[in-house]
Design an enzyme around this catalytic site. Structure first.
Site, PDB file in Angstrom:
ATOM      1  N   GLY A  93       0.847  -1.205   0.000  1.00 33.95           N
ATOM      2  CA  GLY A  93       0.000   0.000   0.000  1.00 33.95           C
ATOM      3  C   GLY A  93       0.877   1.248   0.000  1.00 33.95           C
TER       4      GLY A  93
ATOM      5  NE  ARG B 203      -1.224  -4.686  -1.070  1.00 35.52           N
ATOM      6  CZ  ARG B 203      -2.052  -3.741  -0.669  1.00 35.52           C
ATOM      7  NH1 ARG B 203      -3.074  -3.404  -1.425  1.00 35.52           N
ATOM      8  NH2 ARG B 203      -1.879  -3.144   0.476  1.00 35.52           N
TER       9      ARG B 203
ATOM     10  CG  ASP C 205       4.774  -7.540   7.134  1.00 34.91           C
ATOM     11  OD1 ASP C 205       4.115  -7.000   6.216  1.00 34.91           O
ATOM     12  OD2 ASP C 205       4.249  -8.258   8.004  1.00 34.91           O
TER      13      ASP C 205
ATOM     14  CB  THR D  63       3.195   0.176   6.051  1.00 33.88           C
ATOM     15  OG1 THR D  63       1.872  -0.125   6.522  1.00 33.88           O
ATOM     16  CG2 THR D  63       4.172  -0.204   7.151  1.00 33.88           C
TER      17      THR D  63
ATOM     18  CG  ASP E 118      -1.285  -0.888   7.932  1.00 36.88           C
ATOM     19  OD1 ASP E 118      -2.094   0.039   7.741  1.00 36.88           O
ATOM     20  OD2 ASP E 118      -1.209  -1.882   7.177  1.00 36.88           O
TER      21      ASP E 118
ATOM     22  CG  ASP F 260       2.040  -3.662   9.727  1.00 40.91           C
ATOM     23  OD1 ASP F 260       2.934  -2.929   9.276  1.00 40.91           O
ATOM     24  OD2 ASP F 260       1.332  -4.383   9.000  1.00 40.91           O
TER      25      ASP F 260
ATOM     26  N   GLY G 199      -5.411   0.199   9.269  1.00 44.49           N
ATOM     27  CA  GLY G 199      -4.354  -0.409  10.088  1.00 44.49           C
ATOM     28  C   GLY G 199      -4.213  -1.912   9.881  1.00 44.49           C
ATOM     29  NE  ARG G 200      -2.884  -5.010   5.166  1.00 43.60           N
ATOM     30  CZ  ARG G 200      -2.294  -5.313   4.016  1.00 43.60           C
ATOM     31  NH1 ARG G 200      -1.742  -6.496   3.855  1.00 43.60           N
ATOM     32  NH2 ARG G 200      -2.257  -4.461   3.043  1.00 43.60           N
TER      33      ARG G 200
HETATM   34  P1  ADP Z   1       3.435  -4.812   2.558  1.00 50.27           P
HETATM   35  O1  ADP Z   1       4.788  -4.732   1.996  1.00 50.27           O
HETATM   36  O2  ADP Z   1       2.807  -3.475   2.769  1.00 50.27           O
HETATM   37  O3  ADP Z   1       3.375  -5.717   3.783  1.00 50.27           O
HETATM   38  P2  ADP Z   1       2.210  -6.955   1.038  1.00 50.27           P
HETATM   39  O4  ADP Z   1       2.177  -7.906   2.201  1.00 50.27           O
HETATM   40  O5  ADP Z   1       1.014  -6.883   0.165  1.00 50.27           O
HETATM   41  O6  ADP Z   1       2.471  -5.452   1.481  1.00 50.27           O
HETATM   42  O7  ADP Z   1       3.495  -7.341   0.173  1.00 50.27           O
HETATM   43  C1  ADP Z   1       3.862  -6.560  -0.941  1.00 50.27           C
HETATM   44  C2  ADP Z   1       4.504  -7.433  -1.974  1.00 50.27           C
HETATM   45  O8  ADP Z   1       5.724  -7.986  -1.452  1.00 50.27           O
HETATM   46  C3  ADP Z   1       3.701  -8.638  -2.410  1.00 50.27           C
HETATM   47  O9  ADP Z   1       2.703  -8.315  -3.347  1.00 50.27           O
HETATM   48  C4  ADP Z   1       4.792  -9.477  -3.051  1.00 50.27           C
HETATM   49  O10 ADP Z   1       5.160  -8.949  -4.302  1.00 50.27           O
HETATM   50  C5  ADP Z   1       5.962  -9.247  -2.087  1.00 50.27           C
HETATM   51  N1  ADP Z   1       6.010 -10.316  -1.081  1.00 50.27           N
HETATM   52  C6  ADP Z   1       5.225 -10.453   0.001  1.00 50.27           C
HETATM   53  N2  ADP Z   1       5.524 -11.581   0.696  1.00 50.27           N
HETATM   54  C7  ADP Z   1       6.542 -12.182   0.018  1.00 50.27           C
HETATM   55  C8  ADP Z   1       7.294 -13.386   0.205  1.00 50.27           C
HETATM   56  N3  ADP Z   1       7.074 -14.202   1.220  1.00 50.27           N
HETATM   57  N4  ADP Z   1       8.251 -13.667  -0.703  1.00 50.27           N
HETATM   58  C9  ADP Z   1       8.492 -12.862  -1.763  1.00 50.27           C
HETATM   59  N5  ADP Z   1       7.809 -11.718  -1.982  1.00 50.27           N
HETATM   60  C10 ADP Z   1       6.855 -11.372  -1.122  1.00 50.27           C
HETATM   61  O1  F6P Z   2      -1.367  -1.480   4.470  1.00 54.01           O
HETATM   62  C1  F6P Z   2      -1.974  -0.243   4.272  1.00 54.01           C
HETATM   63  C2  F6P Z   2      -3.465  -0.399   4.113  1.00 54.01           C
HETATM   64  O2  F6P Z   2      -4.034   0.880   3.885  1.00 54.01           O
HETATM   65  C3  F6P Z   2      -4.180  -1.081   5.267  1.00 54.01           C
HETATM   66  O3  F6P Z   2      -4.381  -0.216   6.368  1.00 54.01           O
HETATM   67  C4  F6P Z   2      -5.446  -1.547   4.616  1.00 54.01           C
HETATM   68  O4  F6P Z   2      -5.975  -2.677   5.254  1.00 54.01           O
HETATM   69  C5  F6P Z   2      -4.969  -1.920   3.232  1.00 54.01           C
HETATM   70  O5  F6P Z   2      -3.765  -1.212   2.996  1.00 54.01           O
HETATM   71  C6  F6P Z   2      -5.948  -1.594   2.139  1.00 54.01           C
HETATM   72  O6  F6P Z   2      -5.420  -2.017   0.949  1.00 54.01           O
HETATM   73  P1  F6P Z   2      -6.059  -1.748  -0.481  1.00 54.01           P
HETATM   74  O7  F6P Z   2      -5.368  -0.540  -1.035  1.00 54.01           O
HETATM   75  O8  F6P Z   2      -5.727  -2.965  -1.253  1.00 54.01           O
HETATM   76  O9  F6P Z   2      -7.511  -1.527  -0.278  1.00 54.01           O
END
Ligand code: ADP
Ligand code: F6P
Length: 349
Positions: free
Chosen positions: A11, A78, A109, A131, A133, A135, A176-177
């Site tokens: 995000g 993503r 993360d 982020t 969040d 988190d 905040g997820r």
């Molecule tokens: P954030 O980085 O905000 O936590 P996401 O959890 O959606 O957001 O992760 C963002 C992107 O990071 C995912 O769409 C993917 O491309 C990559 N990613 C997430 N988890 C993994 C993983 N275990 N291994 C490799 N790439 C990952």
């Molecule tokens: O991780 C940031 C965040 O805004 C969260 O607080 C929320 O749950 C999520 O992204 C929403 O994601 P999307 O843009 O896919 O609706």
């Protein structure tokens, strides 16, 4: 001369552009060419028909004016393909073809997991926490959190003004997820009387009992801040039966929401009205507050210096107000300290 890349992933978060600008300024100062990778890891997978949709040389002139802009100049997304080792090979090939020697990943993360995988495949990476969040347990700050809290605080202040005029309790849902930090800090900043978060199990009946007590004391505009993930820690409650028995149409299997929760509170507390507001994406799309921009400035520079000095597989954060870095793997293992003391204070004061 080392050429480096930068991407924003997950995000978007206020402060991401400030980080890109700081990275661009630092790279220019150290004589390191910089490539912007578009839409998170997607830009490395060569899925677009034109390479310019995936990758862009970043010159200082291009990004100098973006620091205080909301959103991310590089776009973000993503990228589910990146979970697949075969697609990660494609990403590594792109980086080799482009002669990119290291990567700065701005994200949460999930994005850091991706960066760690790239490090294992020989691509030096540095993570910057981006982020709203908050988190990421290893760091006190993540880009965007302070801004999101500011947006929510302003929203709640306005809502409390109109709630006061109408003697109406309010339910305000913030993002905040799975993390309740935005909700908790907003509650503290606004004097909201009730906060519910995913970290602490709670019961609808207990919230109604607290609201009833507040109303009995004359506080007819009490505000309930709900974190969007709070429904996951709610004790089972038969909303369908309750609402239908109290004159509000509700369909079986319909999920609870802030609006439904306000309907329940209204009926449990005998109020004429209780209204809900979902603050939503205004939290993410706001101009970064000074604290987020200043962190982005320092983190961007540190990320470039680390790559220049051959240090990799690290994430940047703040500890006791100071910017620091640590190995990604250790950062992702850190435990999350939830401020239970503050949560109890909000819900009892
Ligand atoms: P954030 O980085 O905000 O936590 P996401 O959890 O959606 O957001 O992760 C963002 C992107 O990071 C995912 O769409 C993917 O491309 C990559 N990613 C997430 N988890 C993994 C993983 N275990 N291994 C490799 N790439 C990952
Ligand atoms: O991780 C940031 C965040 O805004 C969260 O607080 C929320 O749950 C999520 O992204 C929403 O994601 P999307 O843009 O896919 O609706």
């Amino acid at each position: 001369m080392k050429k480096i890349g930068v991407l924003t992933s997950g995000g978007d978060a206020p402060g991401m552009n400030a980080a890109i600008m700081s990275i661009a300024k630092s790279a220019a100062m150290y004589g390191m060419p910089l490539v912007g990778i578009k839409r998170g890891y997607n830009g490395l997978l060569r899925k677009s028909t034109s390479i310019h949709d995936d990758l862009q040389e970043l010159y200082l002139d291009t990004v100098l004016d973006i620091a205080d802009r909301p959103g991310t100049y590089l776009r973000t997304a993503r990228c589910t393909e990146f979970l697949d080792p075969a697609w990660r090979e494609v990403a590594v090939k792109t980086l080799h073809d482009m002669e990119i020697d290291g990567l700065v990943v701005v994200g949460g993360d999930g994005s850091f997991q991706g960066a760690m995988r790239l490090c294992e495949m020989g691509i030096p990476c540095i993570g910057i926490p981006g982020t709203i969040d908050n988190d990421l347990p290893y760091t006190e700050m993540t880009l965007g959190f302070e801004t999101a809290v500011q947006v929510c605080t302003e929203a709640v202040r306005s809502i409390r003004a109109t709630s006061r005029s109408h003697d109406r309790p309010a339910v305000v849902e913030v993002m905040g997820r799975h993390c309740g930090d935005i909700a908790l800090k907003t509650a503290c900043a606004t004097g909201a009387e009730i906060v519910v978060v995913p970290e602490v199990p709670w019961r609808v009946e207990d919230v109604a009992a607290r609201l009833n007590k507040l109303i009995a004391k004359g506080n007819t505009r009490a505000t309930i801040i709900v974190a969007e993930g709070c429904w996951e820690s709610m004790a089972p409650f038969d909303m369908y039966t309750f609402l239908n028995e109290h004159g509000k149409k509700c369909y079986e299997g319909e999920p609870i929401s802030a609006v439904r929760f306000a309907s329940i509170m209204k009926r449990m507390c005998g109020m004429v009205e209780a209204r809900a507001t979902v603050v939503g994406y205004t939290q993410r799309g706001a101009e970064p507050v000074a604290k987020d921009s200043a962190f982005a400035f320092e983190a961007g520079n540190l990320a470039v210096r680390l790559l220049r000095d051959g240090i990799s597989n690290q994430v940047i954060g703040t500890r006791q107000g100071k910017v620091f870095y640590m190995p990604i793997a250790d950062a992702l293992k850190a435990e999350r300290p939830f401020r239970r003391d503050l949560y109890d204070l909000v819900n009892s004061l």
